[in-house]
Design an enzyme around this catalytic site. Structure first.
Site, PDB file in Angstrom:
ATOM      1  N   GLU A   1       4.265 -31.827 -21.018  1.00 28.56           N
ATOM      2  CA  GLU A   1       4.337 -32.302 -19.629  1.00 28.56           C
ATOM      3  C   GLU A   1       4.505 -31.133 -18.663  1.00 28.56           C
ATOM      4  OE1 GLU A   1       7.292 -35.446 -19.505  1.00 28.56           O
ATOM      5  OE2 GLU A   1       5.811 -36.899 -20.171  1.00 28.56           O
TER       6      GLU A   1
ATOM      7  N   GLU B   1       2.218 -39.634 -26.086  1.00 23.73           N
ATOM      8  CA  GLU B   1       3.451 -40.372 -25.785  1.00 23.73           C
ATOM      9  C   GLU B   1       3.097 -41.661 -25.063  1.00 23.73           C
ATOM     10  OE1 GLU B   1       6.696 -38.406 -23.754  1.00 23.73           O
ATOM     11  OE2 GLU B   1       6.270 -36.501 -24.762  1.00 23.73           O
TER      12      GLU B   1
HETATM   13  C1  BG6 Z   1       8.553 -37.701 -21.455  1.00 21.36           C
HETATM   14  C2  BG6 Z   1       9.052 -36.575 -22.294  1.00 21.36           C
HETATM   15  O1  BG6 Z   1       8.817 -37.359 -20.128  1.00 21.36           O
HETATM   16  O2  BG6 Z   1       9.100 -38.956 -21.545  1.00 21.36           O
HETATM   17  C3  BG6 Z   1      10.025 -36.972 -23.368  1.00 21.36           C
HETATM   18  O3  BG6 Z   1       8.047 -35.759 -22.790  1.00 21.36           O
HETATM   19  C4  BG6 Z   1      10.886 -38.119 -22.886  1.00 21.36           C
HETATM   20  O4  BG6 Z   1      10.744 -35.848 -23.769  1.00 21.36           O
HETATM   21  C5  BG6 Z   1       9.978 -39.303 -22.588  1.00 21.36           C
HETATM   22  O5  BG6 Z   1      11.907 -38.456 -23.757  1.00 21.36           O
HETATM   23  C6  BG6 Z   1      10.701 -40.573 -22.206  1.00 21.36           C
HETATM   24  O6  BG6 Z   1      11.600 -40.332 -21.179  1.00 21.36           O
HETATM   25  P1  BG6 Z   1      13.125 -40.722 -21.292  1.00 21.36           P
HETATM   26  O7  BG6 Z   1      13.743 -40.157 -20.114  1.00 21.36           O
HETATM   27  O8  BG6 Z   1      13.168 -42.190 -21.342  1.00 21.36           O
HETATM   28  O9  BG6 Z   1      13.616 -40.107 -22.564  1.00 21.36           O
END
Ligand code: BG6
Length: 485
Positions: free
Chosen positions: A182, A376
């Site tokens: 990211e 993701e």
């Molecule tokens: C992304 C990241 O922003 O979202 C992760 O690459 C992160 O590291 C994921 O965990 C989900 O966000 P959060 O804040 O719910 O953990």
């Protein structure tokens, strides 16, 4: 949904990151890294933005990353569960400070290198290919103290040494790589994304875009080294994606949405097309930003573009130029979005918009014409364990099913997608809040926000559901009855 939509060798799996799972934060010679300085609670957000009072953990605070879910010691048990679900790939990151504890040590730390050797071996023995991110919210703290992290050009060389070291060591084991997780997070949470700490009165934007330039050059040099050292590997970039919608069809709103998208595409335009986009010139001028570039940088960027576009998708975003409308923001999403009345929200206020996933994938493919890798996607939610020890996470199944359906639609639209790794296949520490109760996993981990719990792993209902998704190559089978997407 037809059962021949996903390509035969589609890379199904899950994604985790060293900083959110490993724990063992000082074990085997590891140095401190960014998340080791991020406590839970109210202070966390300010720290992530770069307003951090100390580069050492503070007395009386709880740091969830220090132990995390103890993946460092339990990875074999976890990999066995991933294998049971049929994972083809697991996305992990290497902790830079395990390999170079200060970031500028003369020689790499053998114990750190061995840990990832063992981890990759275990994955491969279980039929799972590692997909590795070089930097997932990760800079050795020593480099933050000494050089101010990515604001210094020095980091480019140090990162190159680190990248070459791991490419050389793991060249026979890892064939999918990514440079910065990211990368656009640097604009929103500059300490979390890039280790940037600001002093009062500094021009933050100037520092952020200079740091971005350094990361972009470092990313291109990593692509170069990867191609030289592992010719049969693929290396990608990684964007926190999610298209911006204009709140109305007022051209002012439409233009603003385009600008907001460009804020993020800026990075990938450089990493994928190999040069600063045309709109950057005006943006730098309008904001009085002067980016120092070395002779030769333009050539480096042009010659070493990425092989694929990795991205995360959780939500679409909505923007407006109307001050009244802007008052109605959703909470929880670092990108800031107006509440979209046509879609729902998660318990953390994140927009749930499966169709936005299809739209985002189409836009990225139109723009870059390179394979996409969804690295993701997922729902952070509160899970309850029943008295019988079950976790019936139908809401998670629903979210994922709807998103995978739209991914299938995007593939039918002609978008080339090579894989899908849902976020946090096992419960992990939340990056934005540091909480454990914001869970994404198919596997429950017995640990709470304060660090209590046995760390025992329990399969959720979604575990069996996702196993079926993979087994049927996307022809999802709901638990119980056989019903197609
Ligand atoms: C992304 C990241 O922003 O979202 C992760 O690459 C992160 O590291 C994921 O965990 C989900 O966000 P959060 O804040 O719910 O953990």
């Amino acid at each position: 949904m037809r059962n021949d939509i996903f390509p035969e060798h589609f890379l199904w799996g899950g994604a985790i990151a060293a900083n959110q799972v490993e724990g063992a934060y000082l074990e085997d010679g590891k140095g401190l890294t960014i998340v080791d300085l991020l406590p839970t609670g109210e202070k966390r957000r300010g720290f992530m933005k770069g307003n951090i009072p100390s580069l050492a953990p503070l007395e009386g605070e709880f740091y969830p990353a220090h132990e995390a879910i103890d993946f460092y010691h339990r990875y074999k048990e976890d990999i066995a569960l991933f294998a049971e679900m049929g994972f083809k790939v697991l996305r992990v990151s290497i902790a830079w400070s395990r390999i170079f504890p200060t970031g500028e040590d003369q020689a790499p730390n053998e114990a750190g290198l061995k840990f990832y050797d063992d981890l990759f071996d275990e994955l491969i023995q279980n039929g799972i290919q590692p997909v590795v991110t070089l930097a997932h919210f990760d800079v050795p703290v020593y480099l933050i103290e000494q050089y101010g992290s990515w604001r210094s050009r020095k980091l480019v060389d140090l990162f190159e040494t680190y990248a070459k070291t791991v490419f050389t060591r793991y060249k026979d084991k890892v064939k999918y790589w990514m440079t910065f997780n990211e990368i656009n997070m640097l604009l929103h949470l500059p300490f979390l994304g890039a280790g940037l700490v600001f002093k009062e009165g500094e021009n933050q934007k100037q520092i952020q875009y200079q740091a971005a330039h350094h990361q972009l050059v470092a990313s291109a040099l990593a692509v170069k080294s990867c191609h030289e050292i592992i010719p049969d590997a693929k290396i990608g970039c990684m964007l926190a994606a999610g298209t911006f919608y204009p709140y109305t069809c007022n051209p002012e709103d439409v233009y603003k949405a385009m600008e907001k998208d460009r804020e993020s595409y800026f990075f990938i335009d450089v990493q994928s097309r190999g040069e600063y986009p045309a709109y950057a010139k005006r943006f730098f001028e309008d904001n009085n930003l002067e980016i120092k570039m070395e002779p030769g940088d333009a050539k480096i960027l042009k010659s070493h573009t990425v092989d694929y576009i990795g991205f995360s998708y959780y939500s679409s975003r909505t923007t407006s130029t109307d001050p009244e409308v802007i008052k109605n923001m959703t909470s929880g999403n670092v990108f800031g979005s107006i509440a979209n009345p046509y879609v729902s929200k998660s318990e953390w206020g994140w927009t749930i918009d499966p169709k936005g996933f299809r739209i985002t994938a189409n836009q990225l493919y139109d723009r870059y014409q390179k394979p996409l890798f969804v690295v993701e996607n997922g729902l952070g939610a509160i899970d309850e364990v029943t008295v019988d020890g079950e976790i019936n996470d139908d809401y998670r199944i629903d979210y994922l099913k709807r998103h995978i359906t739209e991914m299938g639609q995007a593939i039918q639209d002609g978008v080339k997608i090579i894989g899908y790794t849902s976020w946090g296949p096992i419960d992990i520490v939340s990056a934005s809040s540091g909480e454990m109760k914001k869970r994404y996993g198919y596997i429950y981990v017995d640990r709470d926000n304060e660090g209590n719990g046995s760390l025992t792993r329990i399969k959720k209902k979604s575990f069996h559901w996702y196993k079926n998704v993979i087994e049927s190559n996307g022809q999802t089978v709901e638990s119980g009855s056989l019903s197609r997407l």
